[in-house]
Structure formats: C-alpha cells, structure tokens
Design a protein around this motif. Structure first.
Motif, PDB file in Angstrom:
ATOM      1  N   ILE A 221       0.699  -1.207  -0.004  1.00 28.52           N
ATOM      2  CA  ILE A 221      -0.243   0.200  -0.301  1.00 28.52           C
ATOM      3  C   ILE A 221       0.802   0.539  -0.218  1.00 28.52           C
ATOM      4  CG2 ILE A 221      -1.622   1.120   1.444  1.00 28.52           C
ATOM      5  CD1 ILE A 221      -3.192  -1.428   1.972  1.00 28.52           C
ATOM      6  N   ALA A 222       1.691   1.121   0.870  1.00 28.91           N
ATOM      7  CA  ALA A 222       2.844   2.576   0.679  1.00 28.91           C
ATOM      8  C   ALA A 222       3.144   2.820  -0.348  1.00 28.91           C
ATOM      9  CB  ALA A 222       3.788   1.871   2.125  1.00 28.91           C
ATOM     10  N   ALA A 223       3.541   1.187  -1.390  1.00 31.93           N
ATOM     11  CA  ALA A 223       4.224   1.672  -2.648  1.00 31.93           C
ATOM     12  C   ALA A 223       3.469   2.171  -3.337  1.00 31.93           C
ATOM     13  CB  ALA A 223       5.103  -0.020  -2.309  1.00 31.93           C
ATOM     14  N   GLY A 224       2.173   2.186  -3.095  1.00 34.57           N
ATOM     15  CA  GLY A 224       1.412   2.598  -4.076  1.00 34.57           C
ATOM     16  C   GLY A 224       0.280   1.284  -5.505  1.00 34.57           C
ATOM     17  N   GLU A 225       0.711   0.283  -4.826  1.00 34.04           N
ATOM     18  CA  GLU A 225       0.325  -0.847  -5.967  1.00 34.04           C
ATOM     19  C   GLU A 225      -0.827  -0.979  -5.317  1.00 34.04           C
ATOM     20  OE1 GLU A 225       3.655  -3.503  -4.345  1.00 34.04           O
ATOM     21  OE2 GLU A 225       5.258  -2.795  -4.996  1.00 34.04           O
ATOM     22  N   PHE A 233     -12.236  -3.486   1.708  1.00 34.12           N
ATOM     23  CA  PHE A 233     -11.210  -4.635   3.354  1.00 34.12           C
ATOM     24  C   PHE A 233      -9.849  -5.535   2.571  1.00 34.12           C
ATOM     25  CE2 PHE A 233     -11.724  -8.626   5.435  1.00 34.12           C
ATOM     26  CZ  PHE A 233     -10.955  -7.633   6.589  1.00 34.12           C
ATOM     27  N   VAL A 234      -8.782  -5.493   3.021  1.00 34.13           N
ATOM     28  CA  VAL A 234      -8.359  -6.595   2.134  1.00 34.13           C
ATOM     29  C   VAL A 234      -7.900  -7.500   3.478  1.00 34.13           C
ATOM     30  CG1 VAL A 234      -7.722  -5.437   0.434  1.00 34.13           C
ATOM     31  CG2 VAL A 234      -6.227  -5.303   1.790  1.00 34.13           C
ATOM     32  N   ARG A 235      -7.186  -8.560   3.271  1.00 34.82           N
ATOM     33  CA  ARG A 235      -7.021  -9.299   4.356  1.00 34.82           C
ATOM     34  C   ARG A 235      -5.027 -10.302   4.057  1.00 34.82           C
ATOM     35  NH1 ARG A 235      -5.584 -13.839   6.915  1.00 34.82           N
ATOM     36  NH2 ARG A 235      -7.274 -14.783   8.846  1.00 34.82           N
ATOM     37  N   ALA A 236      -4.426  -9.869   5.406  1.00 34.10           N
ATOM     38  CA  ALA A 236      -3.283 -10.269   5.266  1.00 34.10           C
ATOM     39  C   ALA A 236      -3.242 -11.952   5.585  1.00 34.10           C
ATOM     40  CB  ALA A 236      -2.148  -9.785   5.945  1.00 34.10           C
ATOM     41  N   THR A 243      -2.446 -11.139  -6.729  1.00 30.01           N
ATOM     42  CA  THR A 243      -3.860 -11.394  -7.362  1.00 30.01           C
ATOM     43  C   THR A 243      -4.116  -9.278  -6.760  1.00 30.01           C
ATOM     44  OG1 THR A 243      -4.151 -13.522  -6.728  1.00 30.01           O
ATOM     45  CG2 THR A 243      -6.674 -11.643  -7.014  1.00 30.01           C
ATOM     46  N   LEU A 244      -3.708  -9.149  -5.844  1.00 27.43           N
ATOM     47  CA  LEU A 244      -4.425  -7.315  -5.718  1.00 27.43           C
ATOM     48  C   LEU A 244      -4.113  -6.833  -6.462  1.00 27.43           C
ATOM     49  CD1 LEU A 244      -4.456  -8.056  -1.205  1.00 27.43           C
ATOM     50  CD2 LEU A 244      -6.513  -8.369  -2.580  1.00 27.43           C
ATOM     51  N   ARG A 245      -2.537  -7.252  -6.602  1.00 26.99           N
ATOM     52  CA  ARG A 245      -2.126  -5.777  -7.427  1.00 26.99           C
ATOM     53  C   ARG A 245      -2.998  -5.417  -9.524  1.00 26.99           C
ATOM     54  NH1 ARG A 245       2.833  -8.247  -5.186  1.00 26.99           N
ATOM     55  NH2 ARG A 245       4.533  -6.843  -3.847  1.00 26.99           N
ATOM     56  N   SER A 246      -3.055  -6.773  -9.490  1.00 26.77           N
ATOM     57  CA  SER A 246      -4.060  -7.618 -10.843  1.00 26.77           C
ATOM     58  C   SER A 246      -5.189  -7.218 -10.661  1.00 26.77           C
ATOM     59  CB  SER A 246      -3.192  -8.505 -11.221  1.00 26.77           C
ATOM     60  OG  SER A 246      -3.934  -9.914 -11.454  1.00 26.77           O
ATOM     61  N   THR A 247      -6.396  -7.103  -9.719  1.00 25.80           N
ATOM     62  CA  THR A 247      -7.775  -6.698 -10.013  1.00 25.80           C
ATOM     63  C   THR A 247      -7.309  -5.244  -9.201  1.00 25.80           C
ATOM     64  OG1 THR A 247      -7.675  -9.422  -8.731  1.00 25.80           O
ATOM     65  CG2 THR A 247      -9.294  -7.680  -9.007  1.00 25.80           C
TER      66      THR A 247
END
Length: 268
Positions: A221-225, A233-236, A243-247
């Motif tokens: 998130i800090a890297a802007g990705e 909401f995302v779940r570590a 998948t998060l980066r590409s969706t």
C-alpha cells in the motif's frame, strides 16, 4: 522487498504486537518510522530496537490516541522530527476485557474499547490527512478485523469498533477521490501477539498469520501498488498480493453492504 526509502510512516500502538512488527518491517524497507504508544519505557525500547536492527531513523512519540491535544502534539513532534508523514497506520486499540454479552459488560470499559479504535483513528486521520492533502501524497491504513464483517457476541465492543472503522475508511476514501491520498482497511488475520494470546477464543489456536504477511500488505500500500483497493477491505495471509495488484474491484466489492433478501427487495 519493496524499497520505501525516503518515506515516513507513523504507526500507532507501535510498542508491541502488530504495531511493533509493522514498525520494524517498514523500517527494514527504508522508511523512517514514528512510533506512537502510551507506555514510554516500552515504546522507547521498541523504537531503539527497531533502529538498531534496521539502521532506520525512528522516533518514539508518547501519546494517548483518544486525547485530541495529545494526538495533535504527537503529530507535530513527528513532522518536526521526520519532516512529513507518507503513511499513517491506525493500529492502536484495546479489546473487550471479558467474554460476555453486552448487557453483562462494564459500560465504561465497553466504551473505552470503541473509543480506542474509532476516536483514536479519527483524531489521527483528522490531523495527518491535511498534511497529506497539501502534498497530494499519502496512504492511511486502518487495521481492521474479521469482526469488522461479522460480530462476535462475546466481543461486542470490538466488533462495533472495527465495523465503525470500516465505515470511516470508506468515508475518508470517498472524500479523497481525485487526489493521490488513499485509505484502506487491512485485516491482519490472527497474529500471535500478547492481545490475541489473552483472548479465550484463541486458546489452543496454532494457525497464526505471520506478522510479516501484514507488513507485506501495508508495504505494498505504501508503495502505491494497491491504490485500486482504496476504501476497501483486504486480508493479510489470505489475499494473494499478486492477485490484489492485478485486480480492480468493481461496485461495492469488499465493502459493507446489505444483502438483498430476494429479487423483490426494494433496498437490493
């Protein structure tokens, strides 16, 4: 490992648990870190340990996140020491003292739980976000929970607090649309911390989410990705970062909404 050199993070609840892991993980990626907590000795020791382990610039700021004057002074001190705040992580908060239904809970302690998460995060965002808007750059991470999505009757205060925090994140993200300042809900899963160890529901539990998985999501998130997930909401440990980066989520995906009772639901 993302290179976050030149950025500054402010992490609340940084002296122990997930906050402590985030402080060290972000520092290891090049960030300067201001850690905020109430217990001075433990906080200063934690920040000194992080600096020693990573070589990063750390700064201990003793503050009560539920006290407006304390928060304002803490942010002013952090900006004065580190120059800016690129990432705010609202992690501080307490849990229901006893696993009881709400009518058996101590009213003051119940409200203290809600206040620690909701008022604390509000006060930090209220002071930090204007600095971000002025620079047109910043990310806010509110540490969410599975109890943000479904209430545990024996943890009614924590459930209310974490659900309220999700609404705050969505409102903040909506108000920031069009800028390069964004807000996210990150659920850490069940991390092995003193707080989770104190909760009866996790007695005997061993399938812990590694704290590093939480760090990886927050660092992305800090890297802007993960900007397309702002207000969601995302779940570590469960969500795959690739998948998060590409969706790009659509509609109200990963946001709190009523489920229609059927095709004729007027609120559907």
């Amino acid at each position: 490992m993302a290179d976050l050199s030149g950025q500054v993070a402010l992490v609340t609840g940084a002296s122990t648990g997930i906050g402590r892991a985030l402080a060290e993980g972000l520092a290891a990626r090049g960030m300067a870190v201001a850690g905020v907590a109430r217990t001075e000795d433990r906080l200063r020791a934690a920040m000194a340990d992080v600096a020693g382990a990573t070589g990063a610039h750390t700064f201990a700021v003793v503050a009560d996140v539920t006290d407006r004057a304390s928060v304002e002074a803490a942010v002013e001190a952090a900006v004065g020491e580190l120059g800016q705040i690129d990432l705010l992580v609202n992690n501080a908060g307490v849990i229901d003292e006893l696993e009881v239904p709400l009518w058996e809970a101590d009213p003051d302690q119940w409200w203290d739980v809600v206040t620690s998460h909701v008022k604390g995060s509000f006060l930090l965002a209220r002071v930090v976000v204007p600095w971000m808007v002025l620079r047109n750059r910043g990310r806010v991470v509110n540490i969410a929970s599975g109890m943000s999505l479904r209430a545990r009757p024996e943890y009614s205060a924590y459930s209310v607090a974490k659900t309220g925090l999700m609404r705050m994140t969505e409102a903040l993200a909506g108000a920031l649309e069009g800028s390069d300042v964004r807000a996210f809900d990150v659920s850490p899963g069940v991390v092995d911390t003193p707080m989770t160890r104190s909760m009866h529901i996790w007695r005997g539990f061993e399938d812990w989410t590694p704290a590093e998985r939480v760090v990886e999501v927050v660092a992305a998130i800090a890297a802007g990705e993960l900007d397309q997930w702002s207000g969601r909401f995302v779940r570590a440990g469960a969500d795959d970062l690739a998948t998060l980066r590409s969706t790009t989520p659509e509609d109200a995906a990963r946001q709190l909404r009523l489920r229609p009772f059927g095709d004729g639901d007027p609120l559907g």
